[in-house]
Structures are given as C-alpha cells and as structure tokens.
Design a protein around this motif. Structure first.
Motif: not given
Length: 196
Positions: A130-140
């Motif tokens: 979940g934490f990585s998915a949030t970061i991925a959303e920011i990076v995207a």
C-alpha cells in the motif's frame, strides 16, 4: 444475551499500537497488554484473540491510520516532484518529532518477524504494498507533469523511494543531524529529475 463491552475497542487498539511500537512483539507480554489496555485476560481474548491476533490487528490499525494520512497528502495540488518531497519529508517529520525517533512500526515489525511470520508477514507485506502504491501514484503524477523521470515505470521507481525512506528511518534512529537526512531526499529527487 451477551453483555455489551464496557470499553471502546478503537481506544484499546490505539493503546496497544503504542505498546508494540515502543517495545516489540517478543518483549510485550499478554500481561503488559492487559495492564496497558485496562482489560482482563478474558476481555482481551474475547475482544481481540491471542497475542498474535492482537498484533495483526494492531498492524492493521497502524496501517489504516497511516494510509489515511498519506491519502490526504495525495489531495494536495502540487507537481509530482514537489509532492514526492512533501511526502518524504512528512514521513520523516513524524519520526523526528519524537524524542525516541521511532521508525515506522511496519519496519520494526518486519525486522522482527521475517518471512516466516504467517498472517503477520502477510499483513506487513500488504502494508508495504500500500505504501509503495501511494508512492507510485505520486511518481506517476510527476511523470505525467514532466517533473519526474519517465524512463522507468513508476512502480519500479516507487520501490527505490520506498527503500530509501525505510533506510532513512532506520538511520534516523541514531543520527543526530536532520539536515543530512533532508539532503538525501533532495539527492534522490535530483536523481529522479527528467533527463535531457
């Protein structure tokens, strides 16, 4: 007819989060949990189950709380790179605001539990995903608005950011200069900047 509970389960779980976060699964006894929550053994078992089941609930409670905080950050109207900086600094601000500088409960629990922790390991992996998915959303977001490098998938870059934040939290337990930690965040952002 079952007698209604005379305690608030959310409040009790919040107290137990702090207990496991301050100590560890191994060094927190059932007696400690009873003393801190104010529950008898039977009430503790009836409400939450075994010590291990309590621990899994505590990790979920902690994760849900952090996910809500991170979700609020996603609502900020910032370019991706600025949001990533804000996100990273917020994670670190929470830690540096405490004298003990506790790292994320998920990090300390992962170090203690390892890959053979059954349901607890599964809970920790879901938390990390979940934490990585949030970061991925920011990076995207940053890739779309041109403030972050788009030559690699956002999910891969998110793993790198996640690993760096985990490492900085561990290092922050013993390091004395927050400026050094902030410089690491800026270095990462420089490395993630769009390439010419």
């Amino acid at each position: 007819m079952a007698r209604p509970r005379a305690f608030d389960t959310d409040t009790a779980l919040d107290v137990l989060v702090e207990s496991f976060w301050d100590h560890s699964f191994a060094t927190t006894s059932t007696d400690d949990l009873c003393r801190l929550s104010g529950l008898s053994r039977s009430s503790l078992y009836n409400a939450f189950g075994t010590k291990r089941e309590v621990y899994a609930l505590v990790l979920k409670r902690y994760s849900d709380r952090k996910a809500a905080e991170q979700g609020a950050l996603l609502e900020l109207d910032l370019p991706g790179a600025d949001l990533l900086r804000t996100f990273a600094r917020t994670v670190l601000d929470h830690q540096w605001a405490e004298a003990e500088r506790r790292a994320c409960l998920g990090i300390t629990a992962s170090l203690e539990t390892g890959p053979t922790g059954g349901d607890v390991t599964e809970r920790l992996e879901r938390n990390a995903q979940g934490f990585s998915a949030t970061i991925a959303e920011i990076v995207a977001r940053g890739q779309r608005d041109g403030t972050l490098d788009a030559s690699r998938p956002a999910t891969e870059l998110a793993w790198v950011v996640h690993a760096m934040l985990d490492g900085l939290q561990v290092r922050s337990r013993i390091h004395h200069d927050r400026a050094d930690v902030d410089r690491c965040v800026e270095t990462l952002l420089d490395l993630l900047a769009p390439r010419d």
